[in-house]
Design a protein around this motif. Structure first.
Motif, PDB file in Angstrom:
ATOM      1  N   ARG A 152      -3.952   3.897  -7.923  1.00 16.32           N
ATOM      2  CA  ARG A 152      -3.662   3.635  -6.518  1.00 16.32           C
ATOM      3  C   ARG A 152      -3.762   2.152  -6.161  1.00 16.32           C
ATOM      4  O   ARG A 152      -4.611   1.735  -5.388  1.00 16.32           O
ATOM      5  CB  ARG A 152      -4.600   4.461  -5.650  1.00 16.32           C
ATOM      6  CG  ARG A 152      -4.447   5.963  -5.904  1.00 16.32           C
ATOM      7  CD  ARG A 152      -5.215   6.781  -4.894  1.00 16.32           C
ATOM      8  NE  ARG A 152      -6.635   6.902  -5.224  1.00 16.32           N
ATOM      9  CZ  ARG A 152      -7.560   7.274  -4.352  1.00 16.32           C
ATOM     10  NH1 ARG A 152      -7.234   7.496  -3.104  1.00 16.32           N
ATOM     11  NH2 ARG A 152      -8.812   7.398  -4.729  1.00 16.32           N
ATOM     12  N   ASN A 164       0.680  -4.108  -6.963  1.00 18.57           N
ATOM     13  CA  ASN A 164       1.553  -3.024  -6.477  1.00 18.57           C
ATOM     14  C   ASN A 164       2.577  -2.646  -7.545  1.00 18.57           C
ATOM     15  O   ASN A 164       3.078  -3.491  -8.287  1.00 18.57           O
ATOM     16  CB  ASN A 164       2.244  -3.428  -5.180  1.00 18.57           C
ATOM     17  CG  ASN A 164       3.149  -4.641  -5.335  1.00 18.57           C
ATOM     18  OD1 ASN A 164       2.759  -5.655  -5.893  1.00 18.57           O
ATOM     19  ND2 ASN A 164       4.369  -4.541  -4.833  1.00 18.57           N
ATOM     20  N   CYS A 213      -3.833   4.142  -1.094  1.00 19.31           N
ATOM     21  CA  CYS A 213      -4.085   3.016  -1.990  1.00 19.31           C
ATOM     22  C   CYS A 213      -5.543   2.560  -1.838  1.00 19.31           C
ATOM     23  O   CYS A 213      -6.226   2.894  -0.876  1.00 19.31           O
ATOM     24  CB  CYS A 213      -3.131   1.866  -1.686  1.00 19.31           C
ATOM     25  SG  CYS A 213      -3.507   0.977  -0.139  1.00 19.31           S
ATOM     26  N   CYS A 240       0.844  -1.204   0.000  1.00 20.23           N
ATOM     27  CA  CYS A 240       0.000   0.000   0.000  1.00 20.23           C
ATOM     28  C   CYS A 240       0.875   1.247   0.000  1.00 20.23           C
ATOM     29  O   CYS A 240       1.244   1.760   1.057  1.00 20.23           O
ATOM     30  CB  CYS A 240      -0.937  -0.002   1.205  1.00 20.23           C
ATOM     31  SG  CYS A 240      -2.043   1.433   1.253  1.00 20.23           S
ATOM     32  N   SER A 264      -8.305  -5.168  -5.682  1.00 26.11           N
ATOM     33  CA  SER A 264      -7.584  -5.211  -6.952  1.00 26.11           C
ATOM     34  C   SER A 264      -8.558  -5.643  -8.053  1.00 26.11           C
ATOM     35  O   SER A 264      -9.337  -6.582  -7.867  1.00 26.11           O
ATOM     36  CB  SER A 264      -6.430  -6.217  -6.864  1.00 26.11           C
ATOM     37  OG  SER A 264      -5.752  -6.318  -8.088  1.00 26.11           O
ATOM     38  N   GLY A 282      -2.877  -1.407  -4.318  1.00 26.77           N
ATOM     39  CA  GLY A 282      -2.535  -1.629  -2.915  1.00 26.77           C
ATOM     40  C   GLY A 282      -2.463  -3.077  -2.499  1.00 26.77           C
ATOM     41  O   GLY A 282      -2.502  -3.377  -1.306  1.00 26.77           O
ATOM     42  N   GLN A 319       1.419   5.304  -1.729  1.00 27.27           N
ATOM     43  CA  GLN A 319       0.608   6.387  -2.273  1.00 27.27           C
ATOM     44  C   GLN A 319       0.475   6.201  -3.789  1.00 27.27           C
ATOM     45  O   GLN A 319       1.357   5.649  -4.448  1.00 27.27           O
ATOM     46  CB  GLN A 319       1.244   7.738  -1.966  1.00 27.27           C
ATOM     47  CG  GLN A 319       1.210   8.093  -0.492  1.00 27.27           C
ATOM     48  CD  GLN A 319       0.952   9.572  -0.281  1.00 27.27           C
ATOM     49  OE1 GLN A 319       0.116  10.178  -0.920  1.00 27.27           O
ATOM     50  NE2 GLN A 319       1.680  10.146   0.653  1.00 27.27           N
ATOM     51  N   GLY A 320      -0.636   6.689  -4.325  1.00 34.16           N
ATOM     52  CA  GLY A 320      -0.886   6.537  -5.744  1.00 34.16           C
ATOM     53  C   GLY A 320       0.137   7.265  -6.601  1.00 34.16           C
ATOM     54  O   GLY A 320       0.743   8.252  -6.184  1.00 34.16           O
ATOM     55  N   PRO A 332      -7.515  -1.414  -8.827  1.00 34.36           N
ATOM     56  CA  PRO A 332      -7.979  -0.176  -8.182  1.00 34.36           C
ATOM     57  C   PRO A 332      -9.248   0.395  -8.793  1.00 34.36           C
ATOM     58  O   PRO A 332     -10.052   1.009  -8.095  1.00 34.36           O
ATOM     59  CB  PRO A 332      -6.789   0.783  -8.377  1.00 34.36           C
ATOM     60  CG  PRO A 332      -5.613  -0.093  -8.547  1.00 34.36           C
ATOM     61  CD  PRO A 332      -6.108  -1.316  -9.248  1.00 34.36           C
ATOM     62  N   GLU A 370     -10.961   3.538  -0.750  1.00 35.29           N
ATOM     63  CA  GLU A 370      -9.616   3.787  -0.246  1.00 35.29           C
ATOM     64  C   GLU A 370      -9.343   2.909   0.973  1.00 35.29           C
ATOM     65  O   GLU A 370     -10.259   2.536   1.709  1.00 35.29           O
ATOM     66  CB  GLU A 370      -9.470   5.249   0.198  1.00 35.29           C
ATOM     67  CG  GLU A 370      -9.452   6.261  -0.913  1.00 35.29           C
ATOM     68  CD  GLU A 370      -9.255   7.668  -0.376  1.00 35.29           C
ATOM     69  OE1 GLU A 370      -9.296   7.855   0.868  1.00 35.29           O
ATOM     70  OE2 GLU A 370      -9.055   8.582  -1.190  1.00 35.29           O
ATOM     71  N   ARG A 371      -8.063   2.592   1.189  1.00 33.10           N
ATOM     72  CA  ARG A 371      -7.658   1.875   2.390  1.00 33.10           C
ATOM     73  C   ARG A 371      -8.085   2.680   3.621  1.00 33.10           C
ATOM     74  O   ARG A 371      -7.771   3.852   3.763  1.00 33.10           O
ATOM     75  CB  ARG A 371      -6.142   1.679   2.376  1.00 33.10           C
ATOM     76  CG  ARG A 371      -5.557   1.053   3.620  1.00 33.10           C
ATOM     77  CD  ARG A 371      -5.912  -0.431   3.742  1.00 33.10           C
ATOM     78  NE  ARG A 371      -5.277  -1.005   4.914  1.00 33.10           N
ATOM     79  CZ  ARG A 371      -4.126  -1.669   4.887  1.00 33.10           C
ATOM     80  NH1 ARG A 371      -3.492  -1.844   3.743  1.00 33.10           N
ATOM     81  NH2 ARG A 371      -3.616  -2.168   5.990  1.00 33.10           N
TER      82      ARG A 371
END
Length: 689
Positions: free
Chosen positions: A376, A383, A561, A288, A565, A378, A290-291, A567, A574-575
């Motif tokens: 983004r 990733n 993030c 996770c 999946s 995560g 940042q985008g 995104p 968002e997380r």
């Protein structure tokens, strides 16, 4: 038969057998090739290295973003031979090749112009070039400009520094480091082997295809239909036994040299602890980050334009939206947010909650929007920046197998998301955040493409994505950080840790440690209110470091993030709780210990790769910070060369007095690179609250 004749006969028989075996082997190879069992790459590996060209330097700077450019600037002014490599063909990173040409700055720091000397020169050069500080009249910053001009102006600045300081700039655009070679004791980088690529023909593949299409080719030793390759070995200018005959400065966007050297680092979310009490996880989450964003430039036109819907648009449509705040749901608000050029200053008009200069035809806007082209990922399936374990599984840590450490598929999807966002802006009618009947088409725009466009690419996207977060080193154990040095949340945040969220969510022992740590940090300096530490309810200033070598100011700002999946999945969120740490931060310092990695003594780490937690990194990632830490890195390399000292030796006896550290800090200050803020600014939180 004589001995000579017998030996000659034996040799002929052996040679005949060898030839027969070779013919059999070749026959087997040709049969296998014809059946498709093996390929030529199996016999002649694509990673096979051709002849090398030796290049010598005092300092090798890997990555020509703002931090790398700042390091080069100071090295050149100090009269050093500087080798500067960059994956793209532009210097400047955020302000050029990454398309994010809108300075993110703290208001207090900007009002005092309390920046490094080179950064002030850059800002002034931009103002003189356009005859105004803000040629785009954007409202996110006091200076928005064209990325192509960012490169041009900064490169001229480096050349002028070369001339002024009697230094030597060896500029290597379109170049990536493939391997590093260490000394026998594994403490020093002795050389770095790099690949420089150039287009094979006039089609200019450097700018024709986005990065996801070319990145594997860029990191391959072999020539291809796209690129010719030049293999370069960088080494110290003076070959000798001294451990300080050259320095490598890591300023890549994702920490490539950190991964290649396999030194300790963190990636993604840090675990909840008393240093980072707002972390959303009890365990590390390396996936996770940042985008990342592929900015693009679009122009307002006098008439409606034909807009082509990308074939992949529907896949990403569930992601696009203005924002959760309905007041921001205005096209012109988004357009002027990062407008980077306007031929004339329009009249002020009310747009949503703000007054903005009315856009007109000929205006150019750069787009970098959270619910637009921020990609983004995560999870371990998508990733972008591979973890150490993933790199091992993919073989990229094996000698000569490095391919940049990024997931190509995720790069491609980030590129598609961005191109789809342009179509959504001008032709979309849905909004993932606010529902339907909000978004209206605005067809009088065009996506700017071509080599003369602001991004300098045929596809219209930035040459490289804007990266907010990559690998962050773990510093060496220190007197106050026995497990490895790091700048953390409580070192900079203005949050009130006595509020109910922290009282109820943190385990009691951890909550008590938060307060004992804060009280200890606060007691190191007399506060303006002269309050006893037990009455302190929050930080009154950022941590003051005895080894500070630079300054920065910006809020703790997150682009979290996504949970699922991919995104762009419909209904994705968002997380949770990543934004708990989001908020204001004190004017802060950059400690030297955050730039010194474990294990390797002649590697200096700069840019976003220094030792911070993920929360502190959210503030330590903006333009002014990158320049400040880069200026410190370039000055440190020069100082260490001249004093025949390794960087860690400046801080290894802290908290005792370090004479060389004091000399180094004085050089920075004398050169116009501040290492601290005025006291009134450091305590501005108390004064204003």
């Amino acid at each position: 038969m004589g001995k000579f004749k017998a030996r000659e006969l034996i040799n002929k028989q052996l040679l005949s057998r060898k030839r027969n075996n070779e013919l059999k082997f070749l026959g087997h190879i040709f049969t296998s090739l014809s059946l498709g069992i093996i390929s030529l790459n199996t016999i002649f590996p694509a990673s096979a290295r051709t002849s090398e060209e030796l290049i010598s330097c005092d300092m090798l700077i890997v990555g020509a973003g703002l931090s790398g450019s700042a390091a080069a600037y100071e090295g050149l002014l100090a009269g050093k031979t500087v080798c500067l490599t960059e994956l793209t063909d532009w210097v400047g990173g955020q302000i050029s090749s990454q398309g994010n040409s809108a300075f993110d700055e703290g208001k207090q720091q900007r009002s005092l112009q309390h920046f490094s000397r080179g950064y002030n020169v850059l800002r002034n050069n931009i103002a003189r070039f356009y005859n105004r500080q803000n040629p785009g009249e954007c409202w996110v910053s006091e200076s928005c400009f064209l990325p192509s001009h960012g490169h041009q102006l900064l490169y001229k600045q480096l050349k002028k520094a070369e001339q002024s300081g009697n230094g030597t700039l060896k500029w290597f655009p379109s170049t990536v480091v493939k391997e590093i070679e260490l000394s026998e004791n594994n403490r020093l980088i002795q050389s770095a082997i790099a690949i420089q690529h150039s287009p094979t023909d006039s089609d200019l593949y450097l700018h024709k295809e986005p990065l996801s299409h070319t990145i594997k080719d860029i990191y391959s030793y072999s020539d291809s239909e796209r690129f010719k390759k030049r293999i370069i070995r960088f080494q110290a200018k003076s070959q000798g036994k001294s451990s300080t005959n050259w320095f490598v400065i890591e300023t890549t966007e994702t920490g490539e040299i950190i991964a290649l050297a396999d030194i300790p680092y963190n990636l993604g979310l840090d675990p909840l602890n008393h240093f980072n009490p707002s972390s959303p996880t009890k365990n590390r989450d390396p996936y996770c980050l940042q985008g990342f964003t592929y900015p693009f430039a679009m122009e307002r036109t006098a008439s409606s334009q034909n807009q082509s819907k990308p074939k992949f648009y529907d896949k990403y449509k569930p992601y696009y939206g203005y924002d959760n705040d309905r007041r921001l749901a205005h096209f012109d608000l988004v357009f002027t947010y990062r407008r980077i050029w306007t031929p004339r200053k329009g009249r002020l008009v009310k747009t949503g909650p703000l007054k903005v200069n009315e856009p007109s035809s000929g205006d150019i806007s750069m787009q970098n929007w959270l619910w637009g082209n921020d990609y983004r990922p995560g999870t371990s399936q998508d990733n972008l920046v591979y973890t150490r374990q993933q790199l091992k599984e993919k073989g990229q840590l094996e000698k000569g197998k490095w391919e940049g450490g990024l997931r190509t598929e995720t790069l491609r999807k980030g590129e598609e998301l961005s191109l789809g966002f342009y179509y959504w802006l001008v032709a979309g009618t849905t909004d993932s955040r606010l529902g339907n009947n909000i978004k209206k088409p605005s067809l009088n725009h065009r996506l700017l493409k071509g080599l003369s466009s602001p991004m300098g690419t045929k596809h219209g996207l930035s040459k490289y994505p804007y990266i907010r977060e990559g690998r962050r080193i773990i510093g060496r154990p220190s007197y106050d950080h026995p497990n490895g040095f790091s700048v953390n949340e409580i070192d900079i945040s203005t949050k009130d840790y006595w509020n109910n969220f922290y009282r109820t969510s943190l385990p009691r022992p951890m909550y008590q440690r938060v307060w004992s740590t804060i009280a200890n940090l606060e007691s190191r300096i007399m506060t303006l209110s002269n309050r006893p530490s037990y009455l302190v309810t929050r930080r009154t200033h950022a941590t003051i470091y005895p080894d500070s070598v630079g300054v920065t100011q910006y809020m703790i700002d997150f682009h979290p993030c996504m949970v699922l999946s991919p995104p762009e999945k419909s209904g994705n969120l968002e997380r949770r709780e990543v934004r708990v740490a989001h908020g204001s931060a004190h004017p802060a310092q950059i400690p030297l210990r955050a730039m010194i990695p474990q294990k390797i003594d002649n590697l200096i780490v700069s840019g976003k790769n220094i030792a911070t937690s993920h929360i502190a990194a959210a503030a330590y990632r903006v333009h002014g910070f990158e320049w400040s830490v880069g200026a410190a890195a370039g000055t440190l390399a020069s100082f260490s060369l001249e004093k025949d000292i390794l960087p860690y030796e400046l801080v290894d006896d802290l908290p005792k007095q370090e004479p060389n550290l004091q000399k180094f800090r004085q050089i920075l200050e004398n050169n116009g690179n501040p290492t601290t803020f005025p006291q009134a600014m450091m305590f501005s939180y108390l004064q204003n609250n």
